[in-house]
Design a protein around this motif. Structure first.
Motif, PDB file in Angstrom:
ATOM      1  N   TYR A   1      -9.037  10.497  -0.417  1.00  0.00           N
ATOM      2  CA  TYR A   1     -10.141  10.070  -0.900  1.00  0.00           C
ATOM      3  C   TYR A   1     -11.659  10.793  -0.648  1.00  0.00           C
ATOM      4  O   TYR A   1     -12.780  10.322  -0.872  1.00  0.00           O
ATOM      5  CB  TYR A   1     -10.638   8.595  -0.586  1.00  0.00           C
ATOM      6  CG  TYR A   1      -9.332   7.676  -0.959  1.00  0.00           C
ATOM      7  CD1 TYR A   1      -9.137   7.620  -2.471  1.00  0.00           C
ATOM      8  CD2 TYR A   1      -8.581   7.007  -0.080  1.00  0.00           C
ATOM      9  CE1 TYR A   1      -8.233   6.628  -2.673  1.00  0.00           C
ATOM     10  CE2 TYR A   1      -7.351   6.198  -0.882  1.00  0.00           C
ATOM     11  CZ  TYR A   1      -7.253   6.184  -1.920  1.00  0.00           C
ATOM     12  OH  TYR A   1      -6.116   5.241  -2.221  1.00  0.00           O
TER      13      TYR A   1
ATOM     14  N   MET B   1       0.817  -1.128  -0.117  1.00  0.00           N
ATOM     15  CA  MET B   1       0.153   0.125   0.071  1.00  0.00           C
ATOM     16  C   MET B   1       0.945   1.351  -0.006  1.00  0.00           C
ATOM     17  O   MET B   1       0.554   2.291  -0.624  1.00  0.00           O
ATOM     18  CB  MET B   1      -0.884  -0.017   1.330  1.00  0.00           C
ATOM     19  CG  MET B   1      -2.071  -1.185   1.173  1.00  0.00           C
ATOM     20  SD  MET B   1      -3.055  -0.968  -0.275  1.00  0.00           S
ATOM     21  CE  MET B   1      -4.123   0.503   0.351  1.00  0.00           C
TER      22      MET B   1
ATOM     23  N   VAL C   1       0.011   3.203  -3.329  1.00  0.00           N
ATOM     24  CA  VAL C   1      -1.007   4.231  -3.062  1.00  0.00           C
ATOM     25  C   VAL C   1      -0.659   5.598  -2.412  1.00  0.00           C
ATOM     26  O   VAL C   1      -0.616   6.731  -2.784  1.00  0.00           O
ATOM     27  CB  VAL C   1      -2.122   3.586  -2.146  1.00  0.00           C
ATOM     28  CG1 VAL C   1      -3.292   4.667  -1.673  1.00  0.00           C
ATOM     29  CG2 VAL C   1      -2.860   2.396  -2.668  1.00  0.00           C
TER      30      VAL C   1
END
Length: 531
Positions: free
Chosen positions: A430, A88, A92
């Motif tokens: 997000y 991750m 990300v």
């Protein structure tokens, strides 16, 4: 340790210093970017070496092998599942961090939320490093070093005196590393020590298994499988004191995401990469290391159980030092001592560099000296490196007098803010509607609830507590942002400092890493070699 061991120890430490110094000379450490971030010049191997050795401490090596001596391979969850969080980080978190051109994790929080929440997070990081990491890594590392290599017996002094001497040596060398070459010098030395630790770390269980098999490595593996199959089970019971299985994809995963993806001490090394692709490659190397690292961070404890039986059950932390002295040829004691010394040094200098970075960039310039030049910031960074380093050296021996409860509290201090920090950053990625006010409410509420849990739920495994608090923090962040909205966040100008073209094999290696984690768990389970 004989004279040859001592000489080989000194020669190795000196050679690593010279190598790292020569490799670091290409970056000017008189500027903030060069001193704190290695001039953003690191390639994959130095990034990987620096992250691995900053994370890896001797207390971890001894402690996890001590736990596996008693409980078996379920201890490997702390290592193996980290690889998923590291995936991750590579796929990300890093692309987003590097796009913003930040030097610290708290920089990103300031860009997305506000300055106040940035300083709250920075202060919590700094307090954690100064109180619960730097002195502890010096003390525990020196304690382990003395236990394995008997420095007190060699010099004819008391154990606490030898611990003070080792702490002083590591502390002074760590400070000099950063003053002379900054992050870059430390990263190159970490890389060398990382290879040494991998080689020596795997050598010890290999020799131990071969001894069990009377000269046959395969025979030794058969002996372990036949005599202690229950120790090869990686799946802990629901009430396990080590890692309860329901927490593997909840509390353990959330804790890993915090540590590997939002912790300044770790993330800073990846941010020092020359570009995103190199940073991602370095991070993936760390991921594979964490999976296979279980072979020398966990498996030797099981080897020790098979060699010594239950003789060490009352003092399991002696399992690894006893195994080392039992199987390691005396002629390479100096090599192993240098590697262990390097592991302590790397953890110390990595945290010290992160602390001085946060103090210099997040507090000195914006709060105390707004007119500070780049040279002023670097000079302050070097001075605060010396001050905090010396303070840690002074405090480290005092930890031996602290009550066990206090030591445990200090070790779990980051539970005060790890889950809200993770939630705040995830929603920064997000959600355009997450607000600074909601972030502050989430942190304050979490601190209160976590503190209460240490009293009301003191018998409940802290990974269960984190499992609940993560979702509660997420709910609070969403709810407060909706009740008190502040418009949609939109940033159109990014201060990107390096090429952020992703490594072309990122997706493939991510999938392979996760498959290796799953296969490792299957192997060490009743479906594999465990019973």
């Amino acid at each position: 340790m004989n004279l040859f061991s001592i000489l080989s120890f000194v020669v190795i430490i000196s050679c690593v210093w010279v190598f790292a110094y020569k490799r670091s000379r290409g970056v000017n450490v008189d500027g903030a970017e060069g001193f704190f971030m290695g001039g953003r010049s690191l390639t994959a191997l130095p990034i990987a070496g620096s992250i691995i050795m900053t994370n890896l401490s001797t207390e971890q090596i001894v402690g996890q092998n001590g736990q596996s001596y008693v409980a078996g391979m379920e201890v490997m969850a702390w290592e193996v599942t980290s690889a998923i969080a590291i995936v991750m980080l590579a796929s990300v978190f890093l692309p987003k961090y590097l796009k913003y051109g930040i030097n610290t994790v708290s920089d990103f929080i300031e860009i997305r939320y506000d300055t106040q929440i940035k300083r709250i997070i920075s202060a919590l990081f700094i307090i954690t490093y100064i109180t619960s990491f730097l002195p502890v890594v010096l003390y525990s590392g020196s304690l382990v070093f003395n236990k394995i290599f008997r420095i007190d017996e060699l010099l004819g002094i008391r154990p606490i005196t030898s611990i003070i001497i080792v702490s002083l040596a590591i502390g002074v060398i760590g400070i000099l590393y950063l003053l002379i070459g900054g992050l870059r010098l430390s990263a190159y030395s970490d890389t060398v020590y990382g290879f040494g630790l991998l080689a020596c770390g795997l050598l010890i269980p290999t020799i131990g298994v071969t001894m069990l098999g009377n000269g046959s490595f395969i025979g030794g593996i058969d002996h372990i499988v036949d005599n202690t199959p229950w120790l090869l089970n990686s799946v802990g019971s629901i009430d396990s004191a080590i890692v309860p299985w329901p927490t593997l994809l909840t509390g353990m995963m959330f804790n890993n995401l915090y540590f590997w993806c939002t912790n300044q001490m770790i993330v800073q090394k990846a941010l020092a990469g020359k570009n995103l692709a190199e940073a991602q490659k370095g991070v993936f190397i760390v991921g594979f290391f964490k999976v296979f690292g279980a072979l020398f961070l966990v498996f030797p404890g099981i080897v020790a159980r098979n060699i010594f039986g239950d003789a060490l059950m009352g003092m399991p932390d002696d399992a690894y030092p006893t195994l080392v002295t039992h199987v390691l040829p005396e002629m390479i004691y100096g090599v192993f001592a240098a590697v262990i010394f390097g592991a302590i040094l790397s953890s110390f200098s990595g945290a010290l560099n992160a602390t001085s970075t946060l103090l210099s960039l997040d507090f000195y310039k914006p709060v105390f000296n707004k007119q500070a030049t780049d040279h002023d910031i670097t000079r302050f960074g070097k001075r605060i490196t010396i001050a905090i380093g010396l303070l840690s050296i002074f405090i480290s021996p005092l930890i031996s007098f602290a009550p066990a409860g206090l030591y445990q509290f200090v070790q779990e201090f980051n539970g005060l803010y790890n889950m809200p920090l993770l939630v705040i950053i995830l929603l920064a990625f997000y959600s355009k509607k997450a607000t600074a006010f909601a972030a502050k409410v989430t942190i304050y509420l979490h601190i209160v609830l976590y503190a209460l849990s240490k009293v009301v739920l003191k018998d409940v495994h802290f990974l269960y507590v984190l499992s609940v608090l993560f979702f509660l923090d997420m709910f609070v962040m969403f709810a407060v942002s909706k009740l008190k909205p502040d418009g949609d966040f939109e940033l159109k100008v990014f201060n990107t400092k390096v090429d952020i073209t992703p490594w072309k094999h990122t997706k493939l290696v991510s999938v392979i890493t996760i498959l290796v984690v799953i296969l490792t768990y299957l192997m060490f389970s009743p479906l594999g070699i465990a019973r």
